[in-house]
Design a protein around this motif. Structure first.
Motif, PDB file in Angstrom:
ATOM      1  N   CYS A   1      43.612  31.125  29.725  1.00 25.46           N
ATOM      2  CA  CYS A   1      44.731  31.862  29.144  1.00 25.46           C
ATOM      3  C   CYS A   1      45.790  32.219  30.182  1.00 25.46           C
ATOM      4  O   CYS A   1      46.954  32.399  29.834  1.00 25.46           O
ATOM      5  N   GLU A   2      45.404  32.328  31.435  1.00 26.44           N
ATOM      6  CA  GLU A   2      46.391  32.675  32.455  1.00 26.44           C
ATOM      7  C   GLU A   2      47.439  31.567  32.583  1.00 26.44           C
ATOM      8  O   GLU A   2      47.112  30.380  32.613  1.00 26.44           O
ATOM      9  N   LEU A   3      48.690  31.951  32.686  1.00 25.98           N
ATOM     10  CA  LEU A   3      49.791  30.991  32.775  1.00 25.98           C
ATOM     11  C   LEU A   3      49.703  30.189  34.065  1.00 25.98           C
ATOM     12  O   LEU A   3      49.426  30.735  35.131  1.00 25.98           O
ATOM     13  N   ASN A   4      49.958  28.899  33.962  1.00 27.14           N
ATOM     14  CA  ASN A   4      49.756  27.986  35.089  1.00 27.14           C
ATOM     15  C   ASN A   4      50.938  27.996  36.062  1.00 27.14           C
ATOM     16  O   ASN A   4      52.092  27.909  35.646  1.00 27.14           O
ATOM     17  N   HIS A   5      50.603  28.079  37.346  1.00 28.30           N
ATOM     18  CA  HIS A   5      51.586  27.980  38.424  1.00 28.30           C
ATOM     19  C   HIS A   5      52.766  28.932  38.222  1.00 28.30           C
ATOM     20  O   HIS A   5      53.915  28.598  38.477  1.00 28.30           O
ATOM     21  N   GLN A   6      52.431  30.119  37.791  1.00 25.94           N
ATOM     22  CA  GLN A   6      53.474  31.117  37.569  1.00 25.94           C
ATOM     23  C   GLN A   6      54.056  31.629  38.884  1.00 25.94           C
ATOM     24  O   GLN A   6      55.246  31.933  38.969  1.00 25.94           O
ATOM     25  N   PHE A   7      53.218  31.699  39.909  1.00 25.15           N
ATOM     26  CA  PHE A   7      53.639  32.317  41.168  1.00 25.15           C
ATOM     27  C   PHE A   7      53.687  31.347  42.339  1.00 25.15           C
ATOM     28  O   PHE A   7      54.312  31.640  43.348  1.00 25.15           O
ATOM     29  N   SER A   8      52.989  30.219  42.217  1.00 25.27           N
ATOM     30  CA  SER A   8      52.939  29.297  43.340  1.00 25.27           C
ATOM     31  C   SER A   8      52.651  27.889  42.844  1.00 25.27           C
ATOM     32  O   SER A   8      51.819  27.703  41.941  1.00 25.27           O
ATOM     33  N   PRO A   9      53.274  26.869  43.418  1.00 27.66           N
ATOM     34  CA  PRO A   9      52.935  25.489  43.052  1.00 27.66           C
ATOM     35  C   PRO A   9      51.566  25.063  43.584  1.00 27.66           C
ATOM     36  O   PRO A   9      51.048  24.022  43.193  1.00 27.66           O
ATOM     37  N   TYR A  10      50.989  25.886  44.477  1.00 30.56           N
ATOM     38  CA  TYR A  10      49.702  25.553  45.094  1.00 30.56           C
ATOM     39  C   TYR A  10      48.521  26.259  44.422  1.00 30.56           C
ATOM     40  O   TYR A  10      47.380  25.908  44.684  1.00 30.56           O
ATOM     41  N   VAL A  11      48.793  27.250  43.588  1.00 32.59           N
ATOM     42  CA  VAL A  11      47.729  27.996  42.910  1.00 32.59           C
ATOM     43  C   VAL A  11      48.046  28.024  41.421  1.00 32.59           C
ATOM     44  O   VAL A  11      49.013  28.670  40.992  1.00 32.59           O
ATOM     45  N   ALA A  12      47.226  27.327  40.641  1.00 28.74           N
ATOM     46  CA  ALA A  12      47.510  27.226  39.207  1.00 28.74           C
ATOM     47  C   ALA A  12      47.364  28.575  38.514  1.00 28.74           C
ATOM     48  O   ALA A  12      48.236  28.996  37.755  1.00 28.74           O
ATOM     49  N   GLU A  13      46.237  29.246  38.753  1.00 26.17           N
ATOM     50  CA  GLU A  13      45.962  30.525  38.097  1.00 26.17           C
ATOM     51  C   GLU A  13      45.644  31.561  39.178  1.00 26.17           C
ATOM     52  O   GLU A  13      44.546  31.569  39.739  1.00 26.17           O
ATOM     53  N   MET A  14      46.596  32.424  39.447  1.00 30.53           N
ATOM     54  CA  MET A  14      46.475  33.321  40.588  1.00 30.53           C
ATOM     55  C   MET A  14      45.303  34.293  40.452  1.00 30.53           C
ATOM     56  O   MET A  14      44.457  34.410  41.343  1.00 30.53           O
ATOM     57  N   ALA A  15      45.217  35.012  39.336  1.00 33.06           N
ATOM     58  CA  ALA A  15      44.150  36.003  39.161  1.00 33.06           C
ATOM     59  C   ALA A  15      42.786  35.328  39.033  1.00 33.06           C
ATOM     60  O   ALA A  15      41.799  35.766  39.635  1.00 33.06           O
ATOM     61  N   ASN A  16      42.729  34.258  38.238  1.00 35.15           N
ATOM     62  CA  ASN A  16      41.455  33.562  38.050  1.00 35.15           C
ATOM     63  C   ASN A  16      40.958  32.927  39.340  1.00 35.15           C
ATOM     64  O   ASN A  16      39.753  32.755  39.533  1.00 35.15           O
ATOM     65  N   THR A  17      41.881  32.572  40.219  1.00 35.44           N
ATOM     66  CA  THR A  17      41.486  31.991  41.501  1.00 35.44           C
ATOM     67  C   THR A  17      40.933  33.052  42.435  1.00 35.44           C
ATOM     68  O   THR A  17      39.791  32.964  42.911  1.00 35.44           O
ATOM     69  N   PHE A  18      41.708  34.090  42.701  1.00 34.02           N
ATOM     70  CA  PHE A  18      41.336  35.045  43.741  1.00 34.02           C
ATOM     71  C   PHE A  18      40.279  36.052  43.288  1.00 34.02           C
ATOM     72  O   PHE A  18      39.653  36.694  44.132  1.00 34.02           O
ATOM     73  N   SER A  19      40.035  36.160  41.989  1.00 40.81           N
ATOM     74  CA  SER A  19      38.933  37.020  41.530  1.00 40.81           C
ATOM     75  C   SER A  19      37.587  36.467  41.983  1.00 40.81           C
ATOM     76  O   SER A  19      36.593  37.208  42.052  1.00 40.81           O
ATOM     77  N   ASN A  20      37.527  35.186  42.320  1.00 39.51           N
ATOM     78  CA  ASN A  20      36.272  34.604  42.814  1.00 39.51           C
ATOM     79  C   ASN A  20      35.885  35.125  44.195  1.00 39.51           C
ATOM     80  O   ASN A  20      34.720  34.994  44.602  1.00 39.51           O
ATOM     81  N   LEU A  21      36.830  35.691  44.923  1.00 38.44           N
ATOM     82  CA  LEU A  21      36.507  36.223  46.245  1.00 38.44           C
ATOM     83  C   LEU A  21      35.505  37.370  46.150  1.00 38.44           C
ATOM     84  O   LEU A  21      34.758  37.628  47.096  1.00 38.44           O
ATOM     85  N   PHE A  22      35.483  38.065  45.011  1.00 37.33           N
ATOM     86  CA  PHE A  22      34.491  39.122  44.806  1.00 37.33           C
ATOM     87  C   PHE A  22      33.082  38.539  44.840  1.00 37.33           C
ATOM     88  O   PHE A  22      32.191  39.046  45.532  1.00 37.33           O
ATOM     89  N   THR A  23      32.881  37.454  44.096  1.00 27.50           N
ATOM     90  CA  THR A  23      31.561  36.806  44.055  1.00 27.50           C
ATOM     91  C   THR A  23      31.171  36.274  45.423  1.00 27.50           C
ATOM     92  O   THR A  23      30.018  36.439  45.865  1.00 27.50           O
ATOM     93  N   VAL A  24      32.115  35.634  46.109  1.00 30.49           N
ATOM     94  CA  VAL A  24      31.830  35.084  47.433  1.00 30.49           C
ATOM     95  C   VAL A  24      31.446  36.192  48.403  1.00 30.49           C
ATOM     96  O   VAL A  24      30.503  36.054  49.198  1.00 30.49           O
ATOM     97  N   THR A  25      32.127  37.334  48.322  1.00 32.03           N
ATOM     98  CA  THR A  25      31.867  38.443  49.246  1.00 32.03           C
ATOM     99  C   THR A  25      30.487  39.035  49.040  1.00 32.03           C
ATOM    100  O   THR A  25      29.736  39.234  50.005  1.00 32.03           O
ATOM    101  N   ILE A  26      30.127  39.345  47.788  1.00 33.81           N
ATOM    102  CA  ILE A  26      28.819  39.968  47.585  1.00 33.81           C
ATOM    103  C   ILE A  26      27.693  38.975  47.843  1.00 33.81           C
ATOM    104  O   ILE A  26      26.600  39.362  48.276  1.00 33.81           O
ATOM    105  N   ALA A  27      27.938  37.685  47.610  1.00 29.60           N
ATOM    106  CA  ALA A  27      26.926  36.674  47.939  1.00 29.60           C
ATOM    107  C   ALA A  27      26.718  36.610  49.447  1.00 29.60           C
ATOM    108  O   ALA A  27      25.577  36.480  49.925  1.00 29.60           O
TER     109      ALA A  27
END
Length: 290
Positions: free
Chosen positions: A27-53
């Motif tokens: 549902c997140e709009l594609n490349h709204q903020f950067s041509p290099y990141v399609a979904e900004m929130a959906n991308t960087f929210s994964n850092l939470f999982t990586v950190t606790i792992a």
């Protein structure tokens, strides 16, 4: 799916990776903020999982737990990394880097729960057989998913693995002779951790589906609210956070349960560190084995 003819059509762009080749778009709009990141929130929210792992991995190594548990945390972190690149690019290759490790980590949880007899090491026949079956399952699923490319198939298999994990840990705690050696308080702790993780998973799944069902209305709200506040309305990002935390709690329950069946339960307990529960070893003697 989002109807871009009625909601903010100019915000849905194509980035440097070209057209979307993944079988899913969110549902997140594609490349709204950067041509290099399609979904900004959906991308960087994964850092939470990586950190606790990563925290879990370091704590497992610090406590000298068998290597299989550190490997489990590494697998959870790998899912987060794969999901990061999937949502950043929306390419099918990156989608595989997200979805295949989900199955691999789930099957590893089943390995831990089925290889629950006392002792560690590959010299045990049960351990070798369970590893062989898990590897065979992973290979067959990988081949079949590459052929079908059906995301619903992936979701059904992943849900089946999670349900099988829940049934297996319940069986171990309720119906096996090894469960009688685990003090009631520790069995309750194991159950609470696993149930909490499963509940977070279920709630995350609910939020994800609300994101899918009400995508157009949510997108209207995002445009009205504006960014960065609108990031809080990204339901799939909350799925990442909730399932990352849920996987962590479920894995704590799996660790505690299998350590108490494969070794003396008095050797292990749970403590909180960095705001997260961790398994601690009360007595020395357990070598860093597989």
């Amino acid at each position: 799916m989002l109807n871009l003819t009625t909601v903010a059509p100019l915000l849905q762009n194509t980035g440097v990776y070209g057209p979307v080749t993944a079988t899913l778009d969110w549902c997140e709009l594609n490349h709204q903020f950067s041509p290099y990141v399609a979904e900004m929130a959906n991308t960087f929210s994964n850092l939470f999982t990586v950190t606790i792992a990563l925290i879990g991995f370091l704590e497992a190594r610090r406590q000298g737990l068998p290597k299989r548990y550190a490997a489990g945390y590494a697998g959870v972190g790998l899912v987060g990394v794969g999901s990061f690149f999937f949502h950043a690019t929306l390419l099918f290759q990156a989608q595989l880097a997200d979805e295949l490790p989900m199955i691999y980590v789930g099957s590893m949880s089943l390995f831990l729960l089925f290889d629950n007899k006392p002792g560690y090491g590959l010299q045990q026949t049960r351990t070798r057989v369970v590893i062989a079956l898990v590897v065979l399952f992973d290979v067959l699923f990988t081949w079949s998913y590459m052929v079908s490319r059906n995301p619903v198939y992936h979701q059904v298999v992943f849900a089946s693995v999670v349900i099988s994990t829940a049934l297996r840990i319940t069986y171990i705690l309720q119906l096996t002779p090894a469960a009688t050696r685990i003090p009631e308080k520790k069995r309750a702790t194991i159950t609470n951790f696993f149930s909490t993780g499963a509940g977070l998973f279920a709630f995350g799944f609910f939020v994800w589906n609300m994101d899918n069902i009400f995508c157009q209305k949510l997108t209207q709200w995002k445009v009205a609210v504006g960014w960065p506040a609108a990031f809080l309305l990204e339901g799939h990002s909350w799925w990442h956070v909730l399932t990352g935390l849920g996987a962590y709690y479920m894995f704590i329950g799996i660790q505690f349960g299998t350590l108490c069946t494969k070794d003396d339960p008095k050797n292990y307990d749970v403590q909180t560190r960095y705001g997260l529960p961790h398994i601690v070893r009360r007595t020395p003697g357990l070598e860093k084995r597989a």
